[in-house]
Design an enzyme around this catalytic site. Structure first.
Site, short mmCIF file in Angstrom:
data_model
loop_
_atom_site.label_atom_id
_atom_site.label_comp_id
_atom_site.label_asym_id
_atom_site.label_seq_id
_atom_site.Cartn_x
_atom_site.Cartn_y
_atom_site.Cartn_z
N ASN A 55 -7.58 26.26 -13.81
CA ASN A 55 -7.80 24.88 -14.27
C ASN A 55 -6.78 24.46 -15.32
O ASN A 55 -6.23 23.36 -15.27
CB ASN A 55 -9.22 24.72 -14.82
CG ASN A 55 -10.26 24.96 -13.75
OD1 ASN A 55 -9.92 25.10 -12.57
ND2 ASN A 55 -11.52 25.01 -14.14
N THR A 99 11.24 -23.04 -8.51
CA THR A 99 9.83 -22.82 -8.82
C THR A 99 9.08 -23.31 -7.59
O THR A 99 9.54 -24.25 -6.93
CB THR A 99 9.36 -23.61 -10.06
OG1 THR A 99 9.45 -25.00 -9.78
CG2 THR A 99 10.18 -23.29 -11.30
N HIS A 100 7.97 -22.69 -7.27
CA HIS A 100 7.22 -23.00 -6.04
C HIS A 100 8.12 -22.90 -4.81
O HIS A 100 7.91 -23.61 -3.83
CB HIS A 100 6.59 -24.39 -6.09
CG HIS A 100 5.88 -24.70 -7.37
ND1 HIS A 100 4.54 -24.42 -7.54
CD2 HIS A 100 6.32 -25.21 -8.55
CE1 HIS A 100 4.18 -24.78 -8.78
NE2 HIS A 100 5.25 -25.25 -9.41
N SER A 140 19.32 -4.93 15.94
CA SER A 140 18.14 -5.06 16.79
C SER A 140 18.41 -4.37 18.11
O SER A 140 19.54 -4.35 18.59
CB SER A 140 17.85 -6.54 17.02
OG SER A 140 17.11 -6.72 18.21
N LYS A 142 21.83 -9.66 15.86
CA LYS A 142 21.04 -9.48 14.65
C LYS A 142 21.63 -8.49 13.65
O LYS A 142 22.20 -7.47 14.01
CB LYS A 142 19.62 -9.00 15.02
CG LYS A 142 18.74 -10.05 15.66
CD LYS A 142 18.39 -11.21 14.72
CE LYS A 142 17.34 -10.83 13.72
NZ LYS A 142 16.00 -10.74 14.29
N GLU A 151 13.20 -4.82 3.35
CA GLU A 151 11.86 -4.94 3.92
C GLU A 151 11.05 -3.67 3.72
O GLU A 151 9.86 -3.70 3.40
CB GLU A 151 11.96 -5.29 5.41
CG GLU A 151 12.46 -6.70 5.66
CD GLU A 151 12.75 -6.93 7.13
OE1 GLU A 151 11.80 -7.06 7.92
OE2 GLU A 151 13.94 -6.97 7.50
N1 ARG Z 1 -5.42 23.90 -6.41
C1 ARG Z 1 -6.25 23.52 -7.51
C2 ARG Z 1 -5.93 22.07 -7.89
O1 ARG Z 1 -4.90 21.61 -7.57
C3 ARG Z 1 -6.02 24.39 -8.69
C4 ARG Z 1 -7.19 24.51 -9.59
C5 ARG Z 1 -8.30 25.17 -8.90
N2 ARG Z 1 -9.33 25.56 -9.78
C6 ARG Z 1 -10.51 25.91 -9.32
N3 ARG Z 1 -11.38 26.27 -10.16
N4 ARG Z 1 -10.77 25.88 -8.05
O2 ARG Z 1 -6.71 21.38 -8.49
#
Ligand code: ARG
Length: 467
Positions: free
Chosen positions: A109, A154-155, A276, A282, A289
């Site tokens: 995490n 404008t517009h 085109s 063209k 775009e």
């Molecule tokens: N692949 C996960 C992500 O991108 C990484 C963290 C995962 N953590 C866990 N507790 N499963 O969020």
């Protein structure tokens, strides 16, 4: 075998395995993941959490893996879910048991929160460089068109005369702010989350400041739950990029109009237009775009990201894995759009005569005619009314204001003298608008100088940061 398989009695369902895996998207952070892991492992070795020689072995192994990935000697697998576990598994395969100590005092995490910050910080620098390149093009084109008169609208109706340079400098101001938004975004992203752990830090005596220094972050994130939970920095970047694309899209729309036969103000270089398959005559502004079209996907990514985050309880939730695909797509899209668009503008031919010719109709000097009377003593409201009557007369007679005789002018008001013709001369109308921010070449020259300074200052800052 999964790195987390200890608690499980069965293998994960194959479809779930694929569903859960993010490696196809997050593999691109492998360099950042390894950079972060090296900083982490050096720190835990320094702090005595693992032995110095264990740390050294792991660092060597990680460097080796980095080289091998770059050389295409190692490849990622869905079995190992994401970039973090792929690299950890590679390390175990590479150096054996000692590799299993790398993840001490760390969670995926905080690892992913770190990796994505390092990755996006680099991308912000790339994006800023591309904006500067665009500004250089605008500067050059602006200098070349300081005296290129064109109607301002404008517009979508002809309104008052300006110069093409003035018009381009409007975009340069917008891109300057886009640049500054990226700087702001970078500043807030520049906080180091590693050490947050899964959500509640760790009991190991880690040194987060050391990691922050090595990885060149400004500060350490000071709430571990926040460190792993928020993706506001991703949202901030996605929204800055959306605003930037909005600017590029409006510019695209104008280029598309300008190269239509109806306008014929510019001609795109052959290398930046397409043909085109059926109509041989063209020459289409596909680049502009597509930039306009791709704005939709960048907005979509922003909405997707906001929606992913809106209902998530603290702290980490797997939903957040979805953030990468969208922010990477926004970054990739904006980079390619900025790059091709700038080159398209750079190579575009400006039909100065047509722009000037377009100033002849539309009565874009009508405001100046009214202002002339005001300067001779009439109130603006009355002058506005008289000018309206003159315009009505001119439309009927199929004349432009300059073609009306002095006698005729006098029929509308005795205030008119011979100097009226100078007052409504289109070029004079532009030259006389010399207040700050105006289109007079004199004033636009100041803006060009400021833009040049901006480019130099930012390029220097960049050199100091990137070496
Ligand atoms: N692949 C996960 C992500 O991108 C990484 C963290 C995962 N953590 C866990 N507790 N499963 O969020």
């Amino acid at each position: 075998m999964k790195l987390w398989s200890g608690r499980f009695q069965k293998d994960v369902n194959e479809e779930v395995n694929d569903f859960n895996a993010s490696i196809d998207v997050d593999y691109r952070m492998y360099e950042e993941d390894i950079e972060g892991s090296i900083a982490h492992v050096n720190m835990i070795a320094k702090c005595g959490i693992i032995k110095e020689e264990e740390g050294q072995k792991i660092v060597c192994g990680l460097n080796d893996i980095l080289t091998k990935i770059k050389n295409g000697e190692l490849s990622f697998s869905k079995e190992n879910e994401d970039v973090h576990m792929n690299i950890e598994t590679m390390l175990i395969d590479n150096i054996g048991e000692v590799a299993k100590k790398l993840h001490t005092a760390r969670s995926r995490n905080d690892q992913v929160a770190l990796d994505i910050r390092i990755y996006l910080k680099k991308e912000i620098l790339n994006l800023k460089k591309l904006i500067l390149d665009m500004e250089k093009v605008l500067l050059r084109k602006g200098e070349e068109n300081l005296n290129t008169i064109m109607p301002g609208y404008t517009h979508m109706q002809k309104a008052q005369p300006i110069t093409f340079s003035h018009h381009l400098m409007a975009y340069s101001e917008m891109f300057k702010r886009d640049y500054e938004r990226l700087e702001d975004c970078y500043r807030r992203m520049n906080a180091m989350p590693l050490g947050s752990g899964a959500l509640a830090t760790t009991t190991y005596p880690i040194n987060r400041v050391m990691v922050k220094e090595v990885l060149r972050f400004d500060k350490v994130m000071t709430n571990s739950i926040d460190g792993v939970s928020d993706r506001d920095f991703v949202l901030e970047l996605a929204s800055s990029l959306s605003i930037l694309m909005m600017h590029l899209s409006r510019f695209s729309e104008e280029v598309i109009l300008w190269c239509s036969q109806e306008f014929n103000y510019v001609e795109l270089d052959d290398a930046y237009s397409t043909g085109s398959s059926i109509m041989p005559q063209k020459k289409n502004p596909d680049v502009a775009e597509l930039v306009r079209g791709k704005t939709g996907r960048v907005y979509g990514n922003l909405m997707g990201l906001l929606t992913i985050m809106k209902g998530l309880p603290l702290a980490y939730n797997k939903d957040m894995q979805e953030d990468k695909e969208q922010i990477f797509d926004s970054v990739d899209t904006v980079k390619i759009c900025l790059s091709v668009f700038a080159k398209m503008i750079d190579t575009m031919k400006v039909n100065k005569e047509n722009m000037e010719k377009a100033c002849r109709d539309g009565f874009i000097n009508a405001t100046d005619l009214a202002d002339y009377m005001v300067k001779k003593g009439m109130s603006f409201r009355d002058a506005h009314h008289v000018t309206g009557e003159i315009v009505f007369y001119a439309i009927k007679e199929e004349k432009v204001l300059e073609e009306i005789s002095l006698e005729k002018f006098k029929e509308f008001s005795q205030i008119f003298e011979i100097d009226v013709y100078e007052a409504i001369d289109i070029r004079k109308c532009v030259e006389n608008r010399k207040v700050i921010g105006g289109p007079s070449p004199e004033e636009v020259k100041v803006r060009l100088k400021e833009l040049k300074e901006f480019i130099i200052v930012k390029a220097n800052e960049r050199r100091e940061l990137c070496g």
